[in-house]
Design an enzyme around this catalytic site. Structure first.
Site, PDB file in Angstrom:
ATOM      1  CB  SER A 169      21.553  26.353   8.741  1.00 29.02           C
ATOM      2  OG  SER A 169      20.686  26.015   7.684  1.00 29.02           O
ATOM      3  CE  LYS A 208      14.983  26.806   5.622  1.00 31.87           C
ATOM      4  NZ  LYS A 208      14.681  26.233   6.940  1.00 31.87           N
ATOM      5  CG  ASN A 229      11.650  26.525  12.848  1.00 33.10           C
ATOM      6  OD1 ASN A 229      11.448  25.884  11.808  1.00 33.10           O
ATOM      7  ND2 ASN A 229      12.678  26.291  13.649  1.00 33.10           N
ATOM      8  CB  CYS A 251      15.204  19.287   9.478  1.00 34.96           C
ATOM      9  SG  CYS A 251      13.672  20.215   9.428  1.00 34.96           S
ATOM     10  CG  ASN A 262      18.286  21.538  13.905  1.00 35.06           C
ATOM     11  OD1 ASN A 262      17.492  22.433  14.164  1.00 35.06           O
ATOM     12  ND2 ASN A 262      18.499  21.113  12.678  1.00 35.06           N
ATOM     13  CB  THR A 263      15.004  23.352  16.888  1.00 35.98           C
ATOM     14  OG1 THR A 263      14.636  22.482  15.813  1.00 35.98           O
ATOM     15  CG2 THR A 263      15.406  24.702  16.341  1.00 35.98           C
ATOM     16  N   GLY A 285      22.799  27.518  19.847  1.00 32.02           N
ATOM     17  CA  GLY A 285      21.632  27.375  20.717  1.00 32.02           C
ATOM     18  C   GLY A 285      21.499  28.573  21.636  1.00 32.02           C
ATOM     19  CB  THR A 328      16.444  32.395  17.816  1.00 32.35           C
ATOM     20  OG1 THR A 328      16.352  31.031  17.408  1.00 32.35           O
ATOM     21  CG2 THR A 328      15.064  32.939  18.098  1.00 32.35           C
TER      22      THR A 328
HETATM   23  C1  SIN Z   1      13.018  23.939   8.967  1.00 28.87           C
HETATM   24  O1  SIN Z   1      13.179  24.370   7.809  1.00 28.87           O
HETATM   25  O2  SIN Z   1      11.995  23.319   9.281  1.00 28.87           O
HETATM   26  C2  SIN Z   1      14.044  24.162  10.036  1.00 28.87           C
HETATM   27  C3  SIN Z   1      15.362  23.609   9.654  1.00 28.87           C
HETATM   28  C4  SIN Z   1      15.939  22.685  10.664  1.00 28.87           C
HETATM   29  O3  SIN Z   1      15.517  22.657  11.822  1.00 28.87           O
HETATM   30  O4  SIN Z   1      16.868  21.953  10.328  1.00 28.87           O
END
Ligand code: SIN
Length: 308
Positions: A19, A43, A67, A130, A192-193, A243, A266
């Protein structure tokens, strides 16, 4: 050979888009035949449009990317009539269409789940995680009981599979994974990140407009593999690993850690045709060792825990 299952959802192969890294797929349609990937994940879509965070919102790091998009999107009223049909067209007969939904409240998640179920999707991915927004969402990714409640509310109003996307920014991701399973999730997406930051020391200020952002890319792959491995040892539902995946070898590593499918993120910024190439490379790698995707899932887990 490449077929895999996420609960009741069968995929022709384990490669999905992550996403937020490939739009709705439409932006990447000129680079490869996207009906050949296992599925497309949108997204994050929210109830109302979101302008996102102030720029700069992207910063390249030595082994990945920070990001801070802030869930910019045009909202469900636009996504459902304009974007969803395009995703379905790209996925073709066999590719799966998974819509990632984001909410500031449980009511938001319920509204989105109801609307996307009516609109016709193959599965929902619930973005509990997020790092770039300030609203209640943080609690959904860090508080087991809030996570369970959000997932249970979505499950109660849809008949499509529900995958909960988890944040690595917690002390114990297994506790959150178990809470999502308890809430009825059909599967989990991990991870996620990781929250990170870069500073422009000459200007004496953070590089990203919001200061902090989410780190993705090869730098986080060992963290993601470890978390997928730990989650798979402790839950019974399937896990989608994400990841830093950039090669077929990376995909196979996640499968051995217990993931039943993967998401590519990425690396697509550098190579928008990567997912389709990975599908072909996976076929070659598996043919060489005479194995199937399903045989490799959990192959590195202790023998009694492999989820074959
Ligand atoms: C974002 O839109 O900030 C990234 C989406 C996410 O990390 O879930």
């Amino acid at each position: 050979m490449l077929k895999t299952r996420l609960g009741e959802l069968t995929l022709t192969n384990p490669v999905l888009s992550a996403s937020g890294t490939f739009g709705s797929g439409w932006e990447g349609r000129g680079f490869s035949d996207l009906s050949r990937v296992g599925g497309l994940v949108s997204k994050t879509v929210t109830v109302k449009p979101r302008p996102g965070n102030p720029p700069p919102r992207i910063f390249e790091t030595p082994a990945g990317m920070l990001n801070s998009i802030g869930l910019e999107n045009r909202g469900a009223d636009v996504f459902i009539p304009e974007t969803l049909p395009k995703m379905k067209q790209l996925a073709g007969e066999h590719g799966r269409v998974i819509v990632n939904i984001g909410g500031e409240s449980i009511d938001d998640f319920v509204e989105l789940a109801e609307r996307f179920t009516t609109a016709g999707v193959d599965a929902l991915e619930v973005n509990l995680s997020c790092p770039n927004v300030q609203e209640g969402r943080l609690l959904f990714s860090t508080e087991p009981r809030m996570c369970e409640r959000a997932v249970a509310a979505v499950k109660a109003c849809t008949d499509v599979p529900v995958f909960a996307k988890l944040s690595p920014n917690v002390t114990d991701i297994v506790a959150i994974a178990k809470a999502a399973e308890q809430g009825g999730a059909d599967g989990l997406t991990a991870i996620n990140t990781l929250i990170g930051m870069a500073i422009d020391w000459r200007a004496r200020r953070p590089v990203l407009g919001r200061g902090i952002g989410g780190l993705s890319g090869p730098a986080i792959r060992p963290v993601a593999v470890r978390m997928v491995y730990e989650i798979c040892r402790n839950v019974k539902i399937p896990v989608i690993g994400v990841g830093g995946i950039a090669s077929a070898s990376d995909v196979l590593e996640f499968l051995c850690a217990g993931a039943a499918a993967v998401q590519v993120g990425t690396a697509q910024f550098a190579d928008p045709a990567l997912m389709v190439r990975l599908v072909a490379e996976l076929e070659t790698e598996l043919a060489a060792i005479g194995a199937t995707v399903e045989q490799l899932i959990g192959a590195a887990l202790p023998a009694t825990e492999a989820s074959a």
